[in-house]
Design a protein around this motif. Sequence first.
Motif, mmCIF file in Angstrom:
data_model
loop_
_atom_site.group_PDB
_atom_site.id
_atom_site.type_symbol
_atom_site.label_atom_id
_atom_site.label_comp_id
_atom_site.label_asym_id
_atom_site.label_seq_id
_atom_site.Cartn_x
_atom_site.Cartn_y
_atom_site.Cartn_z
ATOM 1 N N ILE A 1 21.863 114.823 19.570
ATOM 2 C CA ILE A 1 23.278 114.996 19.891
ATOM 3 C C ILE A 1 24.194 114.104 19.064
ATOM 4 O O ILE A 1 25.393 114.366 18.980
ATOM 5 C CB ILE A 1 23.566 114.800 21.396
ATOM 6 C CG1 ILE A 1 23.058 113.451 21.881
ATOM 7 C CG2 ILE A 1 22.985 115.944 22.200
ATOM 8 C CD1 ILE A 1 23.463 113.114 23.307
ATOM 9 N N ALA A 2 23.656 113.050 18.447
ATOM 10 C CA ALA A 2 24.529 112.183 17.654
ATOM 11 C C ALA A 2 23.699 111.215 16.820
ATOM 12 O O ALA A 2 22.531 110.955 17.118
ATOM 13 C CB ALA A 2 25.470 111.401 18.562
ATOM 14 N N ASP B 1 28.306 117.340 15.158
ATOM 15 C CA ASP B 1 28.497 118.409 16.141
ATOM 16 C C ASP B 1 29.379 117.972 17.309
ATOM 17 O O ASP B 1 29.927 118.803 18.020
ATOM 18 C CB ASP B 1 27.147 118.870 16.693
ATOM 19 C CG ASP B 1 26.291 119.562 15.647
ATOM 20 O OD1 ASP B 1 26.856 120.197 14.730
ATOM 21 O OD2 ASP B 1 25.059 119.465 15.747
ATOM 22 N N HIS B 2 29.487 116.677 17.513
ATOM 23 C CA HIS B 2 30.216 116.154 18.659
ATOM 24 C C HIS B 2 31.680 115.898 18.308
ATOM 25 O O HIS B 2 32.118 116.112 17.178
ATOM 26 C CB HIS B 2 29.542 114.877 19.178
ATOM 27 C CG HIS B 2 29.328 113.844 18.111
ATOM 28 N ND1 HIS B 2 30.336 113.034 17.633
ATOM 29 C CD2 HIS B 2 28.216 113.486 17.435
ATOM 30 C CE1 HIS B 2 29.855 112.235 16.718
ATOM 31 N NE2 HIS B 2 28.569 112.483 16.564
ATOM 32 N N SER B 3 32.412 115.405 19.259
ATOM 33 C CA SER B 3 33.817 115.066 19.072
ATOM 34 C C SER B 3 33.956 113.922 18.067
ATOM 35 O O SER B 3 33.199 112.957 18.128
ATOM 36 C CB SER B 3 34.407 114.649 20.419
ATOM 37 O OG SER B 3 35.730 114.228 20.277
ATOM 38 N N LEU C 1 31.009 111.771 22.877
ATOM 39 C CA LEU C 1 30.326 112.878 23.543
ATOM 40 C C LEU C 1 30.994 113.260 24.858
ATOM 41 O O LEU C 1 30.633 114.257 25.472
ATOM 42 C CB LEU C 1 28.856 112.514 23.787
ATOM 43 C CG LEU C 1 28.082 112.058 22.555
ATOM 44 C CD1 LEU C 1 26.709 111.514 22.939
ATOM 45 C CD2 LEU C 1 27.951 113.192 21.552
#
Length: 180
Positions: free
Chosen positions: A43-44, A105-107, A147
């Motif tokens: 995710i990060a 992909d995250h903020s 996130l």
Amino acid sequence: MNVTTIYVHIRHWHFWWGVYGFTRRSCNDEITLYLDQEGIKRIAYFDLMTLPGLLNHYNNDFEDDDYTDDKEYIEEIQAFIDGDIDIGYSYIYPRDTEDESYQVDHSAPLNEKGHKPTYIYVWSKLAEAWDMESITAHVHLLARQFLQIEVENVVFLDQPSYEDTKAVYDEECARFGVKF
């Protein structure tokens, strides 16, 4: 959104060498965050640097480095060092259309072209050097910031044993003929 657990992978052995006391604790580490213990649902990804690590980078890496042309980056570092904030971020954005596929992909903040960064440096005055506790605290902060999630637990993936870490440390020392 609440997430019960975030799984963290530390990229470099140097972190573990410091945790187990073979070297001083590191001041710069790269971490990858996952939603699963298997390390599949990434995710990060962040590059974490403490103030002492950033000062070392600032004072030693700009003479013969590619950064000498990046005046803005050097000014960002100086502003963070001299400023009052405890956590700062520096972003690398896509340089060309090929890089666009590597946006996070995250903020994250968009640049003037509407692109997200491909890489995020995290500069921290909250820890002198990294250990499991300080990494955990920063994962909680980063999860909130980038996130938009609250994390209850942080679990370190691939945490080597003392014996395995010692063996790798000894191998590297022998390989390079130095103590780290």
